[in-house]
Design a protein around this motif. Sequence first.
Motif, PDB file in Angstrom:
ATOM      1  N   PRO A  15     -45.120  25.224 138.843  1.00  0.00           N
ATOM      2  CA  PRO A  15     -45.901  26.416 138.488  1.00  0.00           C
ATOM      3  C   PRO A  15     -45.002  27.596 138.124  1.00  0.00           C
ATOM      4  O   PRO A  15     -44.944  28.604 138.834  1.00  0.00           O
ATOM      5  N   VAL A  16     -44.281  27.500 137.012  1.00  0.00           N
ATOM      6  CA  VAL A  16     -43.420  28.596 136.551  1.00  0.00           C
ATOM      7  C   VAL A  16     -44.134  29.338 135.422  1.00  0.00           C
ATOM      8  O   VAL A  16     -44.807  28.726 134.598  1.00  0.00           O
ATOM      9  N   SER A  17     -43.953  30.651 135.405  1.00  0.00           N
ATOM     10  CA  SER A  17     -44.644  31.474 134.404  1.00  0.00           C
ATOM     11  C   SER A  17     -43.639  32.147 133.480  1.00  0.00           C
ATOM     12  O   SER A  17     -42.447  32.252 133.786  1.00  0.00           O
ATOM     13  N   THR A  18     -44.140  32.627 132.351  1.00  0.00           N
ATOM     14  CA  THR A  18     -43.295  33.335 131.380  1.00  0.00           C
ATOM     15  C   THR A  18     -42.715  34.610 131.993  1.00  0.00           C
ATOM     16  O   THR A  18     -41.556  34.953 131.750  1.00  0.00           O
ATOM     17  N   LYS A  19     -43.490  35.308 132.798  1.00  0.00           N
ATOM     18  CA  LYS A  19     -43.018  36.538 133.437  1.00  0.00           C
ATOM     19  C   LYS A  19     -41.813  36.250 134.325  1.00  0.00           C
ATOM     20  O   LYS A  19     -40.814  36.996 134.295  1.00  0.00           O
ATOM     21  N   GLU A  20     -41.873  35.180 135.107  1.00  0.00           N
ATOM     22  CA  GLU A  20     -40.753  34.822 135.977  1.00  0.00           C
ATOM     23  C   GLU A  20     -39.537  34.414 135.158  1.00  0.00           C
ATOM     24  O   GLU A  20     -38.388  34.712 135.524  1.00  0.00           O
ATOM     25  N   PHE A  21     -39.778  33.760 134.012  1.00  0.00           N
ATOM     26  CA  PHE A  21     -38.676  33.357 133.151  1.00  0.00           C
ATOM     27  C   PHE A  21     -37.978  34.584 132.556  1.00  0.00           C
ATOM     28  O   PHE A  21     -36.744  34.619 132.436  1.00  0.00           O
ATOM     29  N   LEU A  22     -38.754  35.603 132.191  1.00  0.00           N
ATOM     30  CA  LEU A  22     -38.169  36.843 131.674  1.00  0.00           C
ATOM     31  C   LEU A  22     -37.337  37.556 132.737  1.00  0.00           C
ATOM     32  O   LEU A  22     -36.299  38.170 132.428  1.00  0.00           O
ATOM     33  N   LEU A  48     -37.753  31.708 139.736  1.00  0.00           N
ATOM     34  CA  LEU A  48     -38.833  30.909 139.151  1.00  0.00           C
ATOM     35  C   LEU A  48     -39.770  30.286 140.180  1.00  0.00           C
ATOM     36  O   LEU A  48     -40.946  30.078 139.903  1.00  0.00           O
ATOM     37  N   ILE A  49     -39.260  29.973 141.364  1.00  0.00           N
ATOM     38  CA  ILE A  49     -40.054  29.255 142.370  1.00  0.00           C
ATOM     39  C   ILE A  49     -40.450  30.213 143.488  1.00  0.00           C
ATOM     40  O   ILE A  49     -39.590  30.754 144.184  1.00  0.00           O
TER      41      ILE A  49
END
Length: 389
Positions: A15-22, A48-49
């Motif tokens: 469950p990784v999101s674009t916001k966390e990737f940024l 990410l996690i």
Amino acid sequence: MLIDFFLHLKASKLPVSTKEFLVLLEALQEHVVEHSLDDFYVLSRATLIKDETHFDKFDRAFGEYFKGVEALPGMDVLIPEDWLRQAMKKHLTDAERAKLEKYGWDKLMETLKERLAEQTERHAGGNKWIGTGGTSPFGHGGTHPEGIRFGGRSEHRSAVKVWAKREFRNLDDDIELGTRNIKIALRRLRHFARQGAAEELDLEGTIAGTARNAGWLDLRMRPERHNAVKVLLFLDVGGSMDDHIRVCEELFSACRSEFKHLEYYYFHNFVYEWAWQDNTRRHTERILMLDLMHKYGNDYKLIFVGDATMSPYEITQPGGSIEYNNREAGAVWLRRLTECWPHAIWLNPEPEHFWQYRQSISMVHNLMGNRMFPLTLDGLERGMRLLSK
């Protein structure tokens, strides 16, 4: 490259999101960590996690994506210290290795005490002192056929006793099985009973009642059937069992779904005075075997899961455990457990044709009264058939 990594995590159902990737990209731009693969692993997992239950899945996905990569592109790589230490190891011929003396348990422990009293500094590559490499029976990374290993891992797996801090992880009971074959094999061990509040449709009763009611629907329900077999599962973790994590997790997942009455505990290499249910707290939340023997009735089916690959001293000698000085030999505890729960088997993930070449496997096989089966579909079928008698 990092976009592909993010997509790989998504494909691994994390469950990784674009916001966390940024956030991860921003941290890299601000040079929050050094540009090494280990630092990137720590940073990416932290950003990410958000749920620690996904840590194991993230580790597997990270390892798959960066397999064979030593560092992030464009950064210099230092030679790892463990590579330098392994380079000091002496490479012996088979004849030279055969000449190395095997001490035996009593002499080995007595000699170790003498070395600990005499040694005052670090040694490497020798044949006497506690150190790294070389042919000494004490230390790590050497080539002696028998000895006591201090820390680290070894490809030889010939140590009589190992002193090291070990951290094991719990098995994942949420593994998606590639097939249903394991579950089907486990279903040979079942005894159905109707119990609890859950209900299921009684189709035959509904048809009969509706017919008697001149066509007006007469819906009949009955208590849902449950597998009433009671299973006590003991799982070996860590060490050589790391090679079999995947198949053990598949078995564990299948057992959790098939058996309503399932109790499970962990041990390392062999059973002694205690076991535990959480590997992250195994040093502080141990459970005495005697308490388990009083807690669960003899109607439980006992299943051990382990490769039985260890030094024979771990089975036959008090103090033979590689984790602590056990007061009674492991063989004593195994006999007690199989007497308490006579319906017992041992499932071994090692191929069956290897068993005759490993002394410890033969010993456990005999202690179990030949009730050891390979952790294959055929082995599960045979084991469940025996337990169901």
